[in-house]
Design a protein around this motif. Structure first.
Motif, short mmCIF file in Angstrom:
data_model
loop_
_atom_site.label_atom_id
_atom_site.label_comp_id
_atom_site.label_asym_id
_atom_site.label_seq_id
_atom_site.Cartn_x
_atom_site.Cartn_y
_atom_site.Cartn_z
N LEU A 34 112.43 59.25 23.74
CA LEU A 34 111.80 58.14 23.18
C LEU A 34 112.33 57.66 21.76
O LEU A 34 112.69 56.79 21.46
N LEU A 35 112.67 58.92 21.05
CA LEU A 35 112.90 58.83 19.63
C LEU A 35 114.32 58.45 19.63
O LEU A 35 114.93 57.47 18.92
N ILE A 36 115.07 58.77 20.77
CA ILE A 36 116.52 58.55 20.60
C ILE A 36 116.91 56.97 21.12
O ILE A 36 117.41 56.37 20.55
N ILE A 37 115.86 56.52 22.18
CA ILE A 37 115.94 55.33 22.61
C ILE A 37 115.73 54.29 21.31
O ILE A 37 116.26 53.24 21.21
N ALA A 38 114.55 54.54 20.63
CA ALA A 38 114.24 53.74 19.21
C ALA A 38 115.37 53.84 18.47
O ALA A 38 115.58 52.88 17.94
N LEU A 39 116.06 55.10 18.28
CA LEU A 39 117.02 55.08 17.31
C LEU A 39 118.12 54.39 17.46
O LEU A 39 118.93 53.55 16.81
N VAL A 40 118.69 54.38 18.87
CA VAL A 40 119.80 53.58 19.34
C VAL A 40 119.46 52.09 19.40
O VAL A 40 120.41 51.49 18.77
N GLU A 41 118.39 51.67 19.56
CA GLU A 41 118.01 50.06 19.29
C GLU A 41 118.16 49.81 17.87
O GLU A 41 118.33 48.80 17.45
N TYR A 42 117.61 50.91 16.94
CA TYR A 42 117.84 50.70 15.69
C TYR A 42 119.27 50.65 15.00
O TYR A 42 119.56 49.46 14.33
N ILE A 43 119.87 51.35 15.60
CA ILE A 43 121.25 51.56 15.17
C ILE A 43 122.05 50.26 15.69
O ILE A 43 122.98 49.35 14.91
N ILE A 44 121.82 49.80 16.91
CA ILE A 44 122.30 48.62 17.29
C ILE A 44 122.23 47.04 16.57
O ILE A 44 122.78 46.41 16.14
N ALA A 45 120.53 47.17 16.17
CA ALA A 45 120.04 46.07 15.23
C ALA A 45 120.93 46.24 13.76
O ALA A 45 121.31 45.06 13.38
N MET A 46 121.12 47.45 13.31
CA MET A 46 121.61 47.48 12.05
C MET A 46 123.02 47.14 12.17
O MET A 46 123.69 46.45 11.13
N VAL A 47 123.83 47.63 12.93
CA VAL A 47 125.21 47.34 13.18
C VAL A 47 125.53 46.21 13.24
O VAL A 47 126.19 45.49 12.58
N GLU A 48 124.62 45.34 14.00
CA GLU A 48 124.74 43.65 14.05
C GLU A 48 124.70 43.10 12.83
O GLU A 48 125.52 42.28 12.21
N ALA A 49 123.64 43.60 12.09
CA ALA A 49 123.56 43.02 10.54
C ALA A 49 124.33 43.40 9.75
O ALA A 49 125.06 42.45 8.93
N LEU A 50 125.07 44.68 9.93
CA LEU A 50 126.12 44.93 8.87
C LEU A 50 127.51 44.39 9.41
O LEU A 50 128.42 44.15 8.48
N ILE A 51 127.78 44.16 10.95
CA ILE A 51 128.92 43.09 10.94
C ILE A 51 128.80 41.90 10.58
O ILE A 51 129.98 41.46 10.12
#
Length: 716
Positions: free
Chosen positions: A151-168
């Motif tokens: 569950l932590l990995i799923i939350a972490l992946v979703e967080y990374i995806i959102a952060m990558v979109e913002a960074l891009i």
């Protein structure tokens, strides 16, 4: 992996308005050089949101951090104290089963060599000490921990995806700014923008580096998942309960061996007639002789039925190839032996028996009798010792017992039993089936014995003496054996096999766990490719590649979570509840189910909808109908029972085809543990009957105060 830093990147920025920007491989003719000190890193967002959204189920309970600015100021002192106490409490909680096991082993050691005390100590070990310890092993405790991590990995992946979109988005905006700065030959703008681009790349690289740590955890889990266990002293297992120390006739007959076709062979005593043998001696001379009897009184018991599953000869049969027998060598017992101190005793039931054959004072009526706890005096033998003191091996090949003692009871027509007395003393086999001795100086020429047939019997196996003589082990005792089997059956709920052998491999992989390190390597390759040429086109390609990497990881993690959840559910720990026990037929009884793992940890919290766990739960009722279970999105599966008829019903629930069960008596060392189906009783009441009795209709429409308000009138 070395940490990424903007200062580790040197970017040469060209002068002139017409210079293209294919990447960072720019000719070193720019008037501005990096690194430039004093430039602050950009704000990439707060990890606080991720922490607040994360909930993990641990064996000790739910862990859900909830932080805000006020908490930081108010709870700092308390958190400092908790930080010091938490490790100690966690370690104590972890070692408590180990400490309990040590105390159980000490109690067992202190009870040696008394088998009566030893069995109580080992029973406590199986009931109260061993189950918590087993649950600590990887094949029992690992799955719920893995679920929390996934569950932590799923939350972490979703967080990374959102952060990558913002960074891009920020990266693309800075590329536009850089192009404008080059066009305007604004050295300060170009330098600051190039610096910002380098920082953004480092931030993304550092963000993906988190996957390395997660991958290391998954690697540890994979190692633990390969550890398998074994059943606890199961029949036929190594040493403790194998056939040589716990043969089948003992292991599978905790209440003894029964039969209906036993035969009792009786021979009366014949004393030596010295006067007849030496008629030349005077009576005074004869009285000085004390010669042994030429035939002793004997009671031999046989069972010649060939269909008897466990013949008497099993006691002297070697089942292991090690010359083992199950009667102590060289030891005999007599009528004065206490039954519990003898390895075996018999209960004999004589139906329609006329005792006048042996007791002249009887009135000749045939009745039913039982002789309890008759002592088996010596090791059984093949054949029967005949009237002439010779062993006749042709008469019986199933094993013969020599008997003594016991107590005789008469069975009344109502099946009650009362002692059968002779001369005011309760009779034994020696006084109940008995003829006075005779004298002779030779054995009789023909068989003068008596045979009483069609005797029902129960061969009682006394495990404590057998243990005391070293013939069987403690694990062979019925009470211990049952507790051992309950431990093993409950443990089989999660199984002793290695975790990775029980779980299916993920689609397209050879592992049941997500490949986090592959995802990290995928992101590292993508960002390395982007560094070679940073442009809007390459950023678009990078974004697509990163999405593929992270989506694959998320998909694998979700599939792994669903697979593990199905195997982590314990049918012994999961709970069933209803909102009421009694309800009107116009209303529904609500049913709620929570899924728990073998350690009693709730694992039905925050289940992703993709797992479709609802379909694995099935309710069964004996009255009315029950709806399908529906997940509430948090921790509980709900259904409802309704019935058009009044009456009593029973509810049971199964998960993936396995009915929920419960173990009763596990906490009480004085009672036998049992495994029963976990069921709930409920009752529906016909409201028309209530209305008729009360004289007022419509009561079923009024709210009930509680379960006792069966009249639905708001009064108790």
């Amino acid at each position: 992996m070395s940490p990424c830093s903007p200062e580790s990147t040197t970017i040469s920025i060209p002068s002139g308005p017409s210079v293209t920007f294919p990447g960072f491989n720019i000719p070193a003719t720019s008037p501005i050089q990096l690194p430039i000190s004093g430039v602050a890193l950009p704000n990439i967002g707060s990890v606080l949101d991720l922490i607040n959204q994360f909930t993990a189920q641990m064996p000790s309970g739910a862990f859900k951090p909830n932080l805000d600015d006020l908490s930081n100021s108010v709870l700092t002192a308390l958190m400092s104290l908790f930080n010091q106490l938490a490790p100690f409490l966690s370690i104590y909680n972890f070692f408590q089963p180990v400490l309990n096991m040590i105390m159980c082993l000490v109690d067992l050691a202190c009870s040696i060599p008394n088998p009566f005390k030893m069995y109580k100590a080992i029973r406590r070990l199986f009931k109260q000490c061993l189950p918590p310890l087993i649950k600590m092993f990887p094949w029992a405790a690992l799955l719920s921990m893995v679920l929390a991590i996934l569950l932590l990995i799923i939350a972490l992946v979703e967080y990374i995806i959102a952060m990558v979109e913002a960074l891009i988005k920020d990266l693309l905006a800075n590329l536009d700014t850089l192009a404008n700065g080059l066009s305007l030959q604004d050295d300060d703008a170009v330098s600051a923008t190039a610096r910002k681009i380098a920082q953004l790349l480092c931030l993304m690289e550092n963000l993906f580096a988190v996957l390395v740590a997660v991958g290391a955890i998954i690697s540890i889990i994979e190692a633990l998942a390969s550890i398998a266990g074994k059943a606890v002293c199961g029949n036929g297992s190594d040493d403790c309960c194998s056939e040589d120390t716990c043969p089948s006739f003992i292991a599978f007959n905790p209440d003894g061996i029964t039969g209906i076709s036993g035969e009792l062979i009786y021979y009366h005593r014949i004393d030596t007639d010295v006067r007849g043998a030496f008629d030349f001696l005077s009576p005074q001379q004869v009285s000085g002789f004390n010669l042994p009897a030429i035939r002793n009184e004997s009671w031999q018991f046989i069972n010649q039925a060939t269909n008897q599953p466990y013949p008497f000869k099993d006691i002297i049969t070697d089942f292991s190839g090690n010359d083992n027998e199950y009667f102590p060598d060289g030891v005999t017992f007599n009528k004065n032996t206490k039954p519990k101190k003898a390895p075996y005793t018999l209960d004999l039931t004589l139906n329609e028996f006329n005792p006048k054959v042996f007791i002249p004072s009887e009135d000749g009526r045939s009745r039913d009798f039982v002789i309890k706890d008759v002592i088996i005096t010596e090791k059984p033998y093949i054949g029967v010792i005949d009237f002439d003191n010779n062993l006749n091996t042709h008469l019986n090949s199933q094993g013969t017992f020599n008997l003594a003692g016991g107590l005789v009871y008469e069975i009344a027509p109502d099946l009650s039993q009362f002692p059968y007395n002779i001369n005011g003393v309760q009779s034994t086999i020696e006084t109940f089936i008995h003829h006075a001795p005779t004298e002779s100086f030779i054995l009789p020429p023909i068989d003068d014995g008596y045979m009483v047939g069609d005797i029902g019997f129960n061969l009682n196996i006394h495990h404590e003496p057998l243990i005391g003589y070293g013939l069987i082990t403690l694990g062979c005792m019925p009470n211990v054996s049952i507790e051992r089997e309950i431990v093993n059956v409950a443990a089989l709920d999660f199984g002793f096999d290695a975790v990775n052998s029980k779980l299916p491999n993920l689609t397209g992989t050879t592992s049941p766990f997500p490949s986090v390190l592959s995802a990290q390597q995928c992101t590292a390759n993508s960002i390395a490719k982007l560094r070679l040429s940073v442009s809007p086109a390459s950023v678009a390609i990078f974004q697509a590649e990163i999405s593929t990497c992270l989506d694959q990881l998320k998909s694998e993690t979700l599939e792994s979570y669903c697979n593990i959840l199905r195997h982590a559910v314990s049918i012994y720990e999961s709970t069933i509840a209803t909102n009421v026990d009694i309800e009107f037929i116009t209303r529904k009884i609500k049913v709620s189910v929570k899924l728990l793992d073998p350690n009693g940890t709730i694992i039905s919290q925050n289940i992703p909808s993709a797992c479709s766990v609802d379909s694995l739960l099935t309710g069964t009722v004996t009255l009315g109908t029950i709806s399908d279970f529906v997940y509430d999105g948090y921790s509980t599966f709900n259904a409802s029972i309704e019935s058009q008829a009044s009456g009593d019903g029973v509810l049971s629930v199964s998960f993936n085809g396995n009915t929920f069960k419960k173990i009763i008596g596990a906490d009480d060392n004085n009672v036998q543990s049992q495994i029963l189906d976990n069921t709930l009783n409920y009752t529906f009441i016909n409201t028309s009957v209530i209305s008729k009795i009360s004289g007022v209709g419509g009561y079923e429409q009024q709210p009930r105060r509680d379960e006792s308000d069966i009249a639905n009138d708001g009064e108790v």
